[in-house]
Motif scaffolding. Structure first.
Motif, PDB file in Angstrom:
ATOM      1  N   GLN A 258      54.009  30.597  34.266  1.00  0.00           N
ATOM      2  CA  GLN A 258      54.604  28.982  34.820  1.00  0.00           C
ATOM      3  C   GLN A 258      53.173  28.271  35.253  1.00  0.00           C
ATOM      4  N   CYS A 259      52.072  29.005  36.393  1.00  0.00           N
ATOM      5  CA  CYS A 259      51.114  27.861  36.377  1.00  0.00           C
ATOM      6  C   CYS A 259      50.504  27.416  35.597  1.00  0.00           C
ATOM      7  N   LEU A 260      50.369  28.089  34.212  1.00  0.00           N
ATOM      8  CA  LEU A 260      49.845  27.977  33.038  1.00  0.00           C
ATOM      9  C   LEU A 260      50.735  26.453  32.521  1.00  0.00           C
ATOM     10  N   ALA A 261      51.550  26.718  32.815  1.00  0.00           N
ATOM     11  CA  ALA A 261      52.820  25.807  31.991  1.00  0.00           C
ATOM     12  C   ALA A 261      52.827  23.897  32.478  1.00  0.00           C
ATOM     13  N   ARG A 262      52.309  24.399  34.364  1.00  0.00           N
ATOM     14  CA  ARG A 262      51.736  23.437  34.801  1.00  0.00           C
ATOM     15  C   ARG A 262      51.234  22.193  34.424  1.00  0.00           C
ATOM     16  N   TRP A 263      49.308  23.673  34.673  1.00  0.00           N
ATOM     17  CA  TRP A 263      48.400  22.584  34.510  1.00  0.00           C
ATOM     18  C   TRP A 263      48.457  22.045  32.782  1.00  0.00           C
ATOM     19  N   LEU A 264      48.824  22.611  31.921  1.00  0.00           N
ATOM     20  CA  LEU A 264      48.980  22.153  30.738  1.00  0.00           C
ATOM     21  C   LEU A 264      49.965  20.731  30.652  1.00  0.00           C
ATOM     22  N   ASP A 310      36.677  34.788  30.955  1.00  0.00           N
ATOM     23  CA  ASP A 310      37.691  33.476  30.653  1.00  0.00           C
ATOM     24  C   ASP A 310      38.834  33.760  30.967  1.00  0.00           C
ATOM     25  N   LEU A 311      39.665  35.035  31.464  1.00  0.00           N
ATOM     26  CA  LEU A 311      40.363  34.884  33.209  1.00  0.00           C
ATOM     27  C   LEU A 311      40.275  33.766  34.378  1.00  0.00           C
ATOM     28  N   ALA A 312      39.429  34.537  34.505  1.00  0.00           N
ATOM     29  CA  ALA A 312      39.103  34.670  35.817  1.00  0.00           C
ATOM     30  C   ALA A 312      38.336  32.816  35.901  1.00  0.00           C
ATOM     31  N   THR A 313      38.040  32.595  35.101  1.00  0.00           N
ATOM     32  CA  THR A 313      37.845  30.862  34.821  1.00  0.00           C
ATOM     33  C   THR A 313      39.011  29.821  34.468  1.00  0.00           C
ATOM     34  N   VAL A 314      39.886  30.607  34.311  1.00  0.00           N
ATOM     35  CA  VAL A 314      40.817  29.672  34.116  1.00  0.00           C
ATOM     36  C   VAL A 314      41.967  29.954  35.083  1.00  0.00           C
ATOM     37  N   LEU A 315      41.638  31.617  35.847  1.00  0.00           N
ATOM     38  CA  LEU A 315      42.534  31.541  36.710  1.00  0.00           C
ATOM     39  C   LEU A 315      42.643  30.671  38.527  1.00  0.00           C
ATOM     40  N   GLY A 316      40.841  30.171  38.162  1.00  0.00           N
ATOM     41  CA  GLY A 316      40.060  29.259  39.758  1.00  0.00           C
ATOM     42  C   GLY A 316      41.038  27.676  38.909  1.00  0.00           C
ATOM     43  N   ARG A 317      41.046  27.633  37.683  1.00  0.00           N
ATOM     44  CA  ARG A 317      41.700  26.264  37.871  1.00  0.00           C
ATOM     45  C   ARG A 317      42.788  25.859  37.530  1.00  0.00           C
ATOM     46  N   LEU A 318      43.628  27.303  37.871  1.00  0.00           N
ATOM     47  CA  LEU A 318      44.905  27.250  38.765  1.00  0.00           C
ATOM     48  C   LEU A 318      45.515  27.243  40.116  1.00  0.00           C
ATOM     49  N   ASP A 319      44.168  27.638  40.785  1.00  0.00           N
ATOM     50  CA  ASP A 319      44.662  27.567  42.232  1.00  0.00           C
ATOM     51  C   ASP A 319      45.874  26.674  43.012  1.00  0.00           C
ATOM     52  N   THR A 320      45.192  25.730  42.260  1.00  0.00           N
ATOM     53  CA  THR A 320      46.070  23.903  43.406  1.00  0.00           C
ATOM     54  C   THR A 320      47.679  24.485  42.886  1.00  0.00           C
ATOM     55  N   ARG A 335      44.181  38.761  39.860  1.00  0.00           N
ATOM     56  CA  ARG A 335      42.295  39.040  40.249  1.00  0.00           C
ATOM     57  C   ARG A 335      42.315  40.384  40.366  1.00  0.00           C
ATOM     58  N   GLN A 336      42.883  40.944  41.618  1.00  0.00           N
ATOM     59  CA  GLN A 336      42.764  42.447  41.474  1.00  0.00           C
ATOM     60  C   GLN A 336      42.623  42.671  40.192  1.00  0.00           C
ATOM     61  N   GLU A 337      43.303  43.053  39.347  1.00  0.00           N
ATOM     62  CA  GLU A 337      43.348  43.344  38.487  1.00  0.00           C
ATOM     63  C   GLU A 337      42.315  43.366  37.352  1.00  0.00           C
ATOM     64  N   ILE A 338      41.645  42.250  36.840  1.00  0.00           N
ATOM     65  CA  ILE A 338      40.562  41.491  36.666  1.00  0.00           C
ATOM     66  C   ILE A 338      39.817  41.959  36.919  1.00  0.00           C
ATOM     67  N   ALA A 339      38.785  42.282  38.802  1.00  0.00           N
ATOM     68  CA  ALA A 339      38.005  42.115  39.249  1.00  0.00           C
ATOM     69  C   ALA A 339      37.735  43.959  39.263  1.00  0.00           C
ATOM     70  N   GLY A 340      39.103  44.309  39.406  1.00  0.00           N
ATOM     71  CA  GLY A 340      38.432  46.210  39.664  1.00  0.00           C
ATOM     72  C   GLY A 340      39.422  47.060  39.216  1.00  0.00           C
ATOM     73  N   THR A 341      40.889  46.999  38.864  1.00  0.00           N
ATOM     74  CA  THR A 341      41.905  48.071  39.317  1.00  0.00           C
ATOM     75  C   THR A 341      42.386  48.287  37.728  1.00  0.00           C
ATOM     76  N   GLY A 342      41.614  47.361  36.756  1.00  0.00           N
ATOM     77  CA  GLY A 342      42.505  47.350  35.168  1.00  0.00           C
ATOM     78  C   GLY A 342      44.057  47.593  35.120  1.00  0.00           C
ATOM     79  N   ASN A 343      44.331  46.687  33.323  1.00  0.00           N
ATOM     80  CA  ASN A 343      46.057  46.833  33.606  1.00  0.00           C
ATOM     81  C   ASN A 343      46.321  47.416  33.028  1.00  0.00           C
TER      82      ASN A 343
END
Length: 371
Positions: A258-264, A310-320, A335-343
């Motif tokens: 949903q955040c991606l869709a709003r940004w796009l 790249d996901l970390a960058t994209v997530l940063g653009r979606l914060d607003t 973000r927790q999965e990307i940075a540590g626990t994994g998928n």
């Protein structure tokens, strides 16, 4: 055959569908009891729907139309709890994950509906091999043309979504080396992959007319695209996600979409081009094979980046957008999965390395699903 009218829907609303495994509580193999489960579920009032899937060891749940992440999570929880109650009466469990780790497709039964038997007659053994489990997310679109534009914009992020949702490393008792082996089964079907690059509904209707005249398709359900328009709902449907191991992850993925869709839609960060699809198959393979550690080729610049980065960058653009939509918890979980626990594929592999017993992996995964 005509496509009909593209229905009007509220922009950026969500609908979530999840295909679930039904497993025995003794050996944790698949249990062909979806008919019994559906009969018990008919007595429960739930906000969405539950229906059969192509083989009788699967079941699909769907939410209603949701405003955002919070409502999707609440509805998924209510449906999950009702399903778990009914499953316990049958002495079976429910489980997420994109594949069952050790089931054999030859033992599956086609569920008794005319459409499923037609598909079985057409696709042969592929129908039983299609005992794989995915999450589909619908996004509301105000018009047909805007739906197609959003579809092509979202297609750039198909590898990101695959990597985040991947939960199918095991097939028939073996570690496949893929984070999402499920999608290999989907790719075997004709008319899978990407949608054609058309940006107006008039052009899409022309394409659809040509396809129906060939007799290859009779309706939109014959397209197994990664993202497809759903004119009867007024949505686009994202179809590449493996079923997560928890409803929290499922809701987080829907919130991210949903955040991606709003940004796009609001910022239009990319100019759409057919050339966007040049690295599409490579990017998709990398995500399936290596998950968050796969390579992403930027279709605009040709730069190679690690999907995790790249996901970390994209997530940063979606914060607003997440703040406006109430989806901050969704992005926090991812973000927790990307940075540590994994998928979820990484979680399943760690469990198998610890226990060396796939039925125990399924048992633990079903406990996570049951909450």
């Amino acid at each position: 055959m005509s496509l009909g009218v593209f229905s009007t829907s509220q922009p950026l609303t969500l609908g979530v569908e999840l295909e679930l495994q039904i497993v025995n509580n003794d050996d944790y193999d698949l249990a062909p009891v979806s008919g019994d489960l559906l009969r018990l579920m008919a007595k429960h009032r739930i906000p969405g729907d539950v229906k059969p899937e192509i083989t009788s060891s699967m079941i699909e749940l769907s939410t209603g139309v949701c405003a955002g992440h919070g409502q999707a999570l609440a509805e998924l929880g209510e449906i999950r709890d009702a399903l778990v109650h009914c499953a316990e009466r049958l002495d079976v469990s429910l489980c997420g994950g994109g594949t069952h780790p050790f089931q054999h497709w030859t033992r599956r039964r086609i569920f008794e509906t005319p459409r499923f038997h037609e598909l079985s007659a057409l696709y042969g053994y592929l129908s039983k091999q299609f005992t794989v489990f995915g999450q589909h997310v619908h996004v509301g679109c105000p018009s047909a043309d805007e739906a197609l534009v959003l579809l092509h914009g979202m297609s750039r992020f198909i590898p990101h979504l695959i990597a985040l949702a991947a939960s199918s490393p095991f097939v028939q008792g073996e570690d496949t080396g893929f984070d999402s082996a499920r999608l290999n089964s989907v790719f075997a079907f004709p008319l899978s992959g990407r949608a054609p690059f058309v940006q107006t509904w008039a052009d899409f209707e022309t394409f659809f007319g040509k396809m129906t005249r060939t007799g290859v398709v009779t309706g939109m359900k014959d397209f197994y695209w990664d993202i497809r328009p759903k004119p009867e709902f007024g949505t686009i449907e994202v179809r590449v996600l493996d079923t997560p191991l928890t409803i929290e992850k499922a809701a987080a993925l829907a919130g991210f979409i949903q955040c991606l869709a709003r940004w796009l839609t609001l910022e239009k960060p990319f100019t759409l081009s057919e050339d966007d699809y040049l690295p599409y198959t490579f990017n998709r393979f990398q995500a399936c094979r290596f998950g968050l550690d796969g390579t992403f080729v930027d279709p605009e610049t040709g730069e190679h980046r690690v999907l995790r980065d790249d996901l970390a960058t994209v997530l940063g653009r979606l914060d607003t957008h997440a703040a406006d939509l109430g989806a901050e918890p969704a992005l926090k979980l991812l973000r927790q999965e990307i940075a540590g626990t994994g998928n979820d594929a990484a979680w399943l592999r760690r469990l198998e390395q610890q226990h060396h017993l796939l039925p125990e992996v399924v048992r633990r995964a079903s406990l996570r699903w049951h909450g």
